[in-house]
Design a protein around this motif. Sequence first.
Motif, PDB file in Angstrom:
ATOM      1  N   TYR A 186      -4.290   7.757  13.191  1.00  0.00           N
ATOM      2  CA  TYR A 186      -5.024   8.846  13.843  1.00  0.00           C
ATOM      3  C   TYR A 186      -5.472   9.831  12.773  1.00  0.00           C
ATOM      4  N   LEU A 187      -6.776  10.100  12.724  1.00  0.00           N
ATOM      5  CA  LEU A 187      -7.363  11.022  11.752  1.00  0.00           C
ATOM      6  C   LEU A 187      -6.878  10.752  10.326  1.00  0.00           C
ATOM      7  N   GLY A 188      -6.882   9.482   9.946  1.00  0.00           N
ATOM      8  CA  GLY A 188      -6.576   9.100   8.586  1.00  0.00           C
ATOM      9  C   GLY A 188      -5.115   8.919   8.263  1.00  0.00           C
TER      10      GLY A 188
ATOM     11  N   VAL B 127       0.863  -1.184   0.000  1.00  0.00           N
ATOM     12  CA  VAL B 127       0.000   0.000   0.000  1.00  0.00           C
ATOM     13  C   VAL B 127       0.896   1.229   0.000  1.00  0.00           C
ATOM     14  N   ARG B 128       0.690   2.131  -0.959  1.00  0.00           N
ATOM     15  CA  ARG B 128       1.541   3.304  -1.077  1.00  0.00           C
ATOM     16  C   ARG B 128       0.698   4.574  -1.207  1.00  0.00           C
ATOM     17  N   ASP B 129       0.895   5.474  -0.250  1.00  0.00           N
ATOM     18  CA  ASP B 129       0.262   6.803  -0.274  1.00  0.00           C
ATOM     19  C   ASP B 129      -1.247   6.704  -0.510  1.00  0.00           C
ATOM     20  N   LEU B 130      -1.882   5.729   0.094  1.00  0.00           N
ATOM     21  CA  LEU B 130      -3.302   5.473  -0.168  1.00  0.00           C
ATOM     22  C   LEU B 130      -4.174   6.583   0.413  1.00  0.00           C
ATOM     23  N   GLU B 131      -5.133   7.019  -0.394  1.00  0.00           N
ATOM     24  CA  GLU B 131      -6.076   8.057   0.020  1.00  0.00           C
ATOM     25  C   GLU B 131      -7.502   7.602  -0.248  1.00  0.00           C
ATOM     26  N   LYS B 132      -8.385   7.931   0.692  1.00  0.00           N
ATOM     27  CA  LYS B 132      -9.816   7.775   0.469  1.00  0.00           C
ATOM     28  C   LYS B 132     -10.497   8.999   1.061  1.00  0.00           C
ATOM     29  N   TYR B 133     -10.953   9.884   0.166  1.00  0.00           N
ATOM     30  CA  TYR B 133     -11.595  11.130   0.571  1.00  0.00           C
ATOM     31  C   TYR B 133     -13.085  11.063   0.242  1.00  0.00           C
ATOM     32  N   TYR B 134     -13.881  11.651   1.117  1.00  0.00           N
ATOM     33  CA  TYR B 134     -15.321  11.744   0.881  1.00  0.00           C
ATOM     34  C   TYR B 134     -15.703  13.217   0.759  1.00  0.00           C
ATOM     35  N   PRO B 135     -16.414  13.592  -0.305  1.00  0.00           N
ATOM     36  CA  PRO B 135     -16.780  14.998  -0.486  1.00  0.00           C
ATOM     37  C   PRO B 135     -17.844  15.453   0.503  1.00  0.00           C
ATOM     38  N   ILE B 136     -17.773  16.706   0.901  1.00  0.00           N
ATOM     39  CA  ILE B 136     -18.800  17.353   1.714  1.00  0.00           C
ATOM     40  C   ILE B 136     -19.496  18.361   0.819  1.00  0.00           C
TER      41      ILE B 136
ATOM     42  N   LEU C  53     -27.322  23.813  -4.669  1.00  0.00           N
ATOM     43  CA  LEU C  53     -26.782  23.065  -5.802  1.00  0.00           C
ATOM     44  C   LEU C  53     -25.912  21.893  -5.377  1.00  0.00           C
ATOM     45  N   LYS C  54     -25.821  21.691  -4.066  1.00  0.00           N
ATOM     46  CA  LYS C  54     -25.044  20.569  -3.529  1.00  0.00           C
ATOM     47  C   LYS C  54     -23.613  20.558  -4.059  1.00  0.00           C
ATOM     48  N   LYS C  55     -22.997  21.727  -4.093  1.00  0.00           N
ATOM     49  CA  LYS C  55     -21.613  21.814  -4.525  1.00  0.00           C
ATOM     50  C   LYS C  55     -20.682  21.328  -3.428  1.00  0.00           C
ATOM     51  N   GLN C  56     -19.539  20.831  -3.844  1.00  0.00           N
ATOM     52  CA  GLN C  56     -18.568  20.370  -2.859  1.00  0.00           C
ATOM     53  C   GLN C  56     -17.957  21.567  -2.143  1.00  0.00           C
ATOM     54  N   ILE C  57     -18.035  21.532  -0.816  1.00  0.00           N
ATOM     55  CA  ILE C  57     -17.496  22.625  -0.010  1.00  0.00           C
ATOM     56  C   ILE C  57     -16.351  22.154   0.888  1.00  0.00           C
ATOM     57  N   GLY C  58     -16.051  20.882   0.815  1.00  0.00           N
ATOM     58  CA  GLY C  58     -14.965  20.345   1.630  1.00  0.00           C
ATOM     59  C   GLY C  58     -14.835  18.857   1.398  1.00  0.00           C
ATOM     60  N   GLU C  59     -14.031  18.212   2.219  1.00  0.00           N
ATOM     61  CA  GLU C  59     -13.869  16.768   2.099  1.00  0.00           C
ATOM     62  C   GLU C  59     -13.387  16.182   3.421  1.00  0.00           C
ATOM     63  N   VAL C  60     -13.749  14.948   3.631  1.00  0.00           N
ATOM     64  CA  VAL C  60     -13.264  14.191   4.788  1.00  0.00           C
ATOM     65  C   VAL C  60     -12.156  13.271   4.304  1.00  0.00           C
ATOM     66  N   LYS C  61     -10.971  13.445   4.850  1.00  0.00           N
ATOM     67  CA  LYS C  61      -9.831  12.617   4.452  1.00  0.00           C
ATOM     68  C   LYS C  61      -9.771  11.408   5.383  1.00  0.00           C
ATOM     69  N   ALA C  62     -10.619  10.416   5.079  1.00  0.00           N
ATOM     70  CA  ALA C  62     -10.725   9.243   5.947  1.00  0.00           C
ATOM     71  C   ALA C  62      -9.429   8.446   5.973  1.00  0.00           C
TER      72      ALA C  62
ATOM     73  N   THR D 100     -11.184   1.258   9.501  1.00  0.00           N
ATOM     74  CA  THR D 100     -12.141   0.402   8.793  1.00  0.00           C
ATOM     75  C   THR D 100     -12.245   0.807   7.327  1.00  0.00           C
ATOM     76  N   THR D 101     -12.256   2.110   7.058  1.00  0.00           N
ATOM     77  CA  THR D 101     -12.263   2.584   5.675  1.00  0.00           C
ATOM     78  C   THR D 101     -11.011   2.112   4.944  1.00  0.00           C
TER      79      THR D 101
END
Length: 347
Positions: free
Chosen positions: A246-248, A24-33, A38-47, A72-73
């Motif tokens: 811790y915090l992703g 696993v290398r530099d793995l990222e899983k982000y969820y948009p906020i 218009l439900k535009k993306q205003i941020g993201e959770v870096k799980a 878990t993510t």
Amino acid sequence: MSSDHTRADETDSIDDTDEPLLQVRDLEKYYPITGGLLKKQIGEVKAVDGVSFDVRRGETFAIVGESGCGKTTLGKTIARLHAPTGGSIRFDGRDISALSERDLKPVRREIQVVYQDPTSSLNPRKRIKDIVAEPLVVHDIGTKAERRERVAELLERVDLPEDFLYRYPNELSGGQKQRVAIARALTLNPSLLVLDEPTSALDVSVQAKVIALLEELQAELDLSYLMITHDLSLTKNIADRIGVMYLGKLMEKAPAETLFDAPQNPYTEQLLSAIPIVEESEAAFKPERISIRGETPDPSDPPSGCPFHPRCHRAVDDCSRVEPELVDVGTDHVSRCLLHDEDESEM
């Protein structure tokens, strides 16, 4: 700390002749906020935020951390139940990060997941024989008779009698259900099991039996385990190496014995100090209790600098401004903390 520490490349420090089963290398899983009409993306959770590690063949690598740290993510992303946002996942020499669902099908035979709560992961309307045989049906393997024989063999392997074939999940205890879940995970002869809190829903007396079963199966079948847990004490005897999240982010990674004997990250120190003493003989080896300040921050609005600095007992001024990188602090041992190198805090 000495300034001799070198910046880690977030890979495992020991050179093995065999390629790791999982890289696993530099793995990222982000969820948009999203927000607004218009439900535009205003941020993201870096799980999961830039996590790197290897799982070697036949070993148990544990990921530990508090609830909400992203472990878990991480497990579900590695099993490709979630698509990664960035980084790479190499399994058995093949990059599986961007494979389509069709191309992932043979990979899923090799990577199986055992979930935390067997009650919710087993279909209450199906008999045990059908639950355990389901992977064979999905992958169109064997005749009906061959599938039944395979299921009976697996139940015997997890120490359940053959008459359980015709029972429903609600007729089983929690430990028996988890054994069924393990049997189902083994149906396709995988090489990697992602164990997501496999004993946390069980009574303490049952936990030990399930762990013993997992160790026995690993030895017999040459399995590799990625164990996800909040219970550091559980990993002490079963894990070969441990990563602390811790915090992703991965805060520390080391062989299990090293992590328990000489933790280098303040967060790890606090987690170890919170492990309860079960026997008086353990008291002499128990680190002094360090109280963790405050609550885990909102992952959608993490602190600046080091993610742990608001709760850290060793924080200095620069910790709120400078985000530390993983650095080598020993053999096969990396940690993320500015205190490992005073020069880092002046960057």
